[in-house]
Structures are given as C-alpha cells and as structure tokens.
Design an enzyme around this catalytic site. Structure first.
Site, PDB file in Angstrom:
ATOM      1  N   ASP A  15       1.085  -0.786  -0.061  1.00  0.00           N
ATOM      2  CA  ASP A  15      -0.127  -0.405   0.334  1.00  0.00           C
ATOM      3  C   ASP A  15       0.893   1.515   0.325  1.00  0.00           C
ATOM      4  OD1 ASP A  15      -2.146   1.577   0.387  1.00  0.00           O
ATOM      5  OD2 ASP A  15      -1.702   1.832   2.809  1.00  0.00           O
ATOM      6  N   LEU A  16       0.698   2.415  -0.440  1.00  0.00           N
ATOM      7  CA  LEU A  16       1.451   3.931  -0.477  1.00  0.00           C
ATOM      8  C   LEU A  16       1.073   4.563   0.684  1.00  0.00           C
ATOM      9  CD1 LEU A  16       3.169   5.483  -2.522  1.00  0.00           C
ATOM     10  CD2 LEU A  16       0.935   6.346  -3.079  1.00  0.00           C
ATOM     11  N   ASP A  17      -0.339   4.913   0.566  1.00  0.00           N
ATOM     12  CA  ASP A  17       0.070   6.196   2.052  1.00  0.00           C
ATOM     13  C   ASP A  17      -0.433   5.523   3.236  1.00  0.00           C
ATOM     14  OD1 ASP A  17      -1.167   8.655   0.346  1.00  0.00           O
ATOM     15  OD2 ASP A  17      -3.153   7.217   0.020  1.00  0.00           O
ATOM     16  N   THR A  23       2.289  10.217   3.862  1.00  0.00           N
ATOM     17  CA  THR A  23       1.095  10.776   3.123  1.00  0.00           C
ATOM     18  C   THR A  23      -0.188  11.270   4.005  1.00  0.00           C
ATOM     19  OG1 THR A  23       0.841   9.258   1.696  1.00  0.00           O
ATOM     20  CG2 THR A  23       1.656  11.401   1.384  1.00  0.00           C
ATOM     21  N   LYS A  51      -8.806   5.751   6.174  1.00  0.00           N
ATOM     22  CA  LYS A  51      -7.868   4.950   5.374  1.00  0.00           C
ATOM     23  C   LYS A  51      -8.124   3.770   4.738  1.00  0.00           C
ATOM     24  CE  LYS A  51      -4.602   6.001   9.171  1.00  0.00           C
ATOM     25  NZ  LYS A  51      -3.287   5.595   9.640  1.00  0.00           N
ATOM     26  N   SER A 120      -2.560   0.663  -4.648  1.00  0.00           N
ATOM     27  CA  SER A 120      -3.152   2.386  -4.360  1.00  0.00           C
ATOM     28  C   SER A 120      -4.889   2.765  -4.098  1.00  0.00           C
ATOM     29  CB  SER A 120      -2.153   3.381  -3.584  1.00  0.00           C
ATOM     30  OG  SER A 120      -3.205   4.428  -3.161  1.00  0.00           O
ATOM     31  N   ALA A 121      -5.456   2.832  -3.574  1.00  0.00           N
ATOM     32  CA  ALA A 121      -6.657   3.694  -4.041  1.00  0.00           C
ATOM     33  C   ALA A 121      -6.859   5.039  -4.488  1.00  0.00           C
ATOM     34  CB  ALA A 121      -7.816   3.323  -2.418  1.00  0.00           C
ATOM     35  N   LYS A 151     -11.226  -0.342  -1.504  1.00  0.00           N
ATOM     36  CA  LYS A 151     -10.757  -1.398  -0.507  1.00  0.00           C
ATOM     37  C   LYS A 151     -11.584  -1.420   0.708  1.00  0.00           C
ATOM     38  CE  LYS A 151      -6.024  -0.457  -0.963  1.00  0.00           C
ATOM     39  NZ  LYS A 151      -4.892  -0.130  -0.485  1.00  0.00           N
ATOM     40  N   GLU A 175       0.425  -3.668   4.892  1.00  0.00           N
ATOM     41  CA  GLU A 175      -0.908  -2.475   4.641  1.00  0.00           C
ATOM     42  C   GLU A 175      -1.219  -1.578   5.855  1.00  0.00           C
ATOM     43  OE1 GLU A 175      -3.740  -1.091   3.821  1.00  0.00           O
ATOM     44  OE2 GLU A 175      -4.006  -1.259   1.937  1.00  0.00           O
ATOM     45  N   ASP A 176      -1.673  -0.338   5.973  1.00  0.00           N
ATOM     46  CA  ASP A 176      -2.076   0.093   7.205  1.00  0.00           C
ATOM     47  C   ASP A 176      -3.212   0.405   7.649  1.00  0.00           C
ATOM     48  OD1 ASP A 176      -2.104   2.700   5.511  1.00  0.00           O
ATOM     49  OD2 ASP A 176      -1.182   3.761   7.391  1.00  0.00           O
TER      50      ASP A 176
HETATM   51  C1  G6P Z   1      -5.611   6.021  -0.171  1.00  0.00           C
HETATM   52  C2  G6P Z   1      -5.944   6.877   1.857  1.00  0.00           C
HETATM   53  C3  G6P Z   1      -7.241   7.692   1.608  1.00  0.00           C
HETATM   54  C4  G6P Z   1      -7.697   8.332   0.926  1.00  0.00           C
HETATM   55  C5  G6P Z   1      -7.637   7.464  -1.126  1.00  0.00           C
HETATM   56  C6  G6P Z   1      -7.857   7.876  -2.265  1.00  0.00           C
HETATM   57  O1  G6P Z   1      -5.831   4.385   0.071  1.00  0.00           O
HETATM   58  O2  G6P Z   1      -5.444   5.852   2.161  1.00  0.00           O
HETATM   59  O3  G6P Z   1      -7.190   7.862   2.493  1.00  0.00           O
HETATM   60  O4  G6P Z   1      -9.295   8.590   0.430  1.00  0.00           O
HETATM   61  O5  G6P Z   1      -6.460   7.329  -0.859  1.00  0.00           O
HETATM   62  O6  G6P Z   1      -6.922   9.232  -2.803  1.00  0.00           O
HETATM   63  P1  G6P Z   1      -6.960  10.590  -3.217  1.00  0.00           P
HETATM   64  O7  G6P Z   1      -4.733  10.596  -3.539  1.00  0.00           O
HETATM   65  O8  G6P Z   1      -7.347   9.508  -4.863  1.00  0.00           O
HETATM   66  O9  G6P Z   1      -7.863  10.970  -3.238  1.00  0.00           O
HETATM   67 MG    MG Z   2      -2.628   3.350   3.365  1.00  0.00          MG
END
Ligand code: G6P
Ligand code: MG
Length: 245
Positions: A15-17, A23, A51, A120-121, A151, A175-176
């Site tokens: 996962d990224l964030d 972030t 998240k 990542s979403a 997710k 994943e976090d």
């Molecule tokens: C990640 C974060 C979420 C965020 C989503 C969409 O999964 O954990 O908190 O809402 O991405 O991100 P975006 O940059 O497309 O708004």
């Molecule tokens: Mg995350």
C-alpha cells in the site's frame, strides 16, 4: 511450525499512504480543513475510518459524521477542494519523505528475485511516487484510476497480482489500514499490518515499520497465530532458498 500452511512468497505488494510514505497525515489535514469549513467536528480517530478507502466514500463518511447531506454536484466540488489542498502538501514532498527502511527492504526483495508492486486506492499514487523518487522502483503500480471498487473490495490487489503475473496465494501485502487488510485477505493473500498491532487486529501479523526489517526477520514472524508459515522464492530454487532462509 508443525501443521502450518506454507505460503511461498514470490511478490510483495505495498500500500502507499502510511506504508511507503507518511501521506496519511496530509490526507487527515486536508479532510480536517474541509471539515472545519463545513462546521463538522472531525478527529484523528474519525480519520482512521477513511484510511484505504476512496475519496468520494471518504466524503460520504465525513458528511455522515456531521449529519449533513449535499447534492452530487456539491459533493464533486467538495472532493475537489479536499484534493487541491492534499496535492499542495504532496508537492512539498521530497525523497526524504520515504519512510525509514522502505528503500532497503524493497531492494533486498528485488535482489532475491521477488516482484514488488504498489496497490493504492489513491488517484494521486503516481504523483506521490514521482515526488519521492520511487516512480521506477517497482515492477508495477495499481492505483485508484485503474479499478472501480475501493478497498475493502479485493479488486486492486487482484489487479496487482495480474500485473505481476504472480498467483494470489504467492503474494504478500503490506497495509496500514484495516480496510486494506480485509481487501488483501479477500483476494487470498497473506497480510502484514504496518503500524499499531491493536488497531490492525485483522492482519496475519504486524510490524511497527520497515526500519531494520529483513527477509529472514519477516519469515521468523508467526502468521495468523501460527497457522501460516512463509518462505521467499520458488520451491525449485534451492540456491536462492538456502541464501534467503
Ligand atoms: C488512500 C488513502 C485514503 C484516500 C485514498 C484516495 O487509500 O489511505 O485515505 O482517501 O487513498 O486518495 P486520493 O489521493 O485519490 O484522494
Ligand atoms: Mg494506507
């Protein structure tokens, strides 16, 4: 571990964030600014629910917390406002914002022939990776622009496993977010929660972060209360196996 199911890991999906970069705090600050504008009281605890889920679903939860309902057009404007604020934070990021140990661990995986990807979403995933100098560090990137369902739907992890051409049972996910752990399990993958053990109870195992993490250390963790054992590499690759384990 006698009787434990053996999973041979050939790909790691990150996962990224909150896993590769911090972030998650920028997402929180941007949502908090919007919440303040709307007169909604919004805490870090509330933020945990956002998240891993999509931008629009996050707004729906925020409005629900505030007991507000607005038109679809206004909702589109509100998510744009939040995103502009988030992107301003991202544009200030540098290579120093990659979380400790991530680069070394990704390199260790690649040096052992393990495929690596980001799932990542976020629709900003490529921007973030470019900003911190990691855009070419992974074999594949699956992001919020490539899938329809966020997710905890497993779609993004299935997308990543298809891109890497590695079967789901040979993939391990970092994943976090609880929604991300659930998505990875639904995809049939082993999960490692990154962060607090108590808030990531559904993960197979947890690590506090990547600093000092190595493949042997990860293999020595007990998965799903000892029901899963992991090894890295292919079964017939004895040289590699001997080196890694
Ligand atoms: C990640 C974060 C979420 C965020 C989503 C969409 O999964 O954990 O908190 O809402 O991405 O991100 P975006 O940059 O497309 O708004
Ligand atoms: Mg995350």
């Amino acid at each position: 571990m006698k009787g434990a199911e053996l999973r041979r890991i050939q790909a790691c999906i990150f996962d990224l964030d909150g896993v590769i970069v911090d972030t998650a705090r920028f997402h929180y600050q941007a949502w908090k600014e919007l919440a303040d504008d709307l007169g909604i009281s919004f805490s870090e605890k509330d933020n945990e629910r956002l998240k891993g889920i999509s931008r629009m679903e996050s707004l729906e939860i925020l409005l629900q917390i505030g007991g507000m309902s607005v038109s679809r057009v206004e909702m589109a404007e509100l998510v744009d406002q939040k995103n502009r604020s988030y992107v301003n934070f991202v544009k200030k990021m540098t290579e120093n914002d990659v979380l400790p140990g991530v680069r070394d661990f990704v390199q260790e995986l690649q040096s052992h022939g393990i495929r690596v990807s980001v799932a990542s979403a976020s629709k900003n995933a490529q921007l973030v990776l470019r900003q911190v100098g990691l855009i070419n560090a992974f074999d594949a990137v699956s992001d919020g622009r490539m899938v329809k369902r966020a997710k905890p739907d497993p779609e993004i992890f299935l997308h990543s496993s298809a891109q890497l051409k590695i079967p789901v049972s040979n993939c391990l996910v970092f994943e976090d977010a609880t929604a991300g752990i659930e998505a990875a399990h639904r995809a049939g993958m082993v999960t490692v929660g990154v962060g607090n053990r108590k808030s990531l109870k559904n993960a197979d195992t947890t690590i506090p972060g990547f600093a000092g993490l190595t493949i042997p250390k990860l293999c020595s963790k007990v998965y799903r209360n000892g029901t899963i054992e992991i090894e890295f590499g292919k079964e017939d690759d004895n040289a590699k196996k001997a080196k890694i384990l």
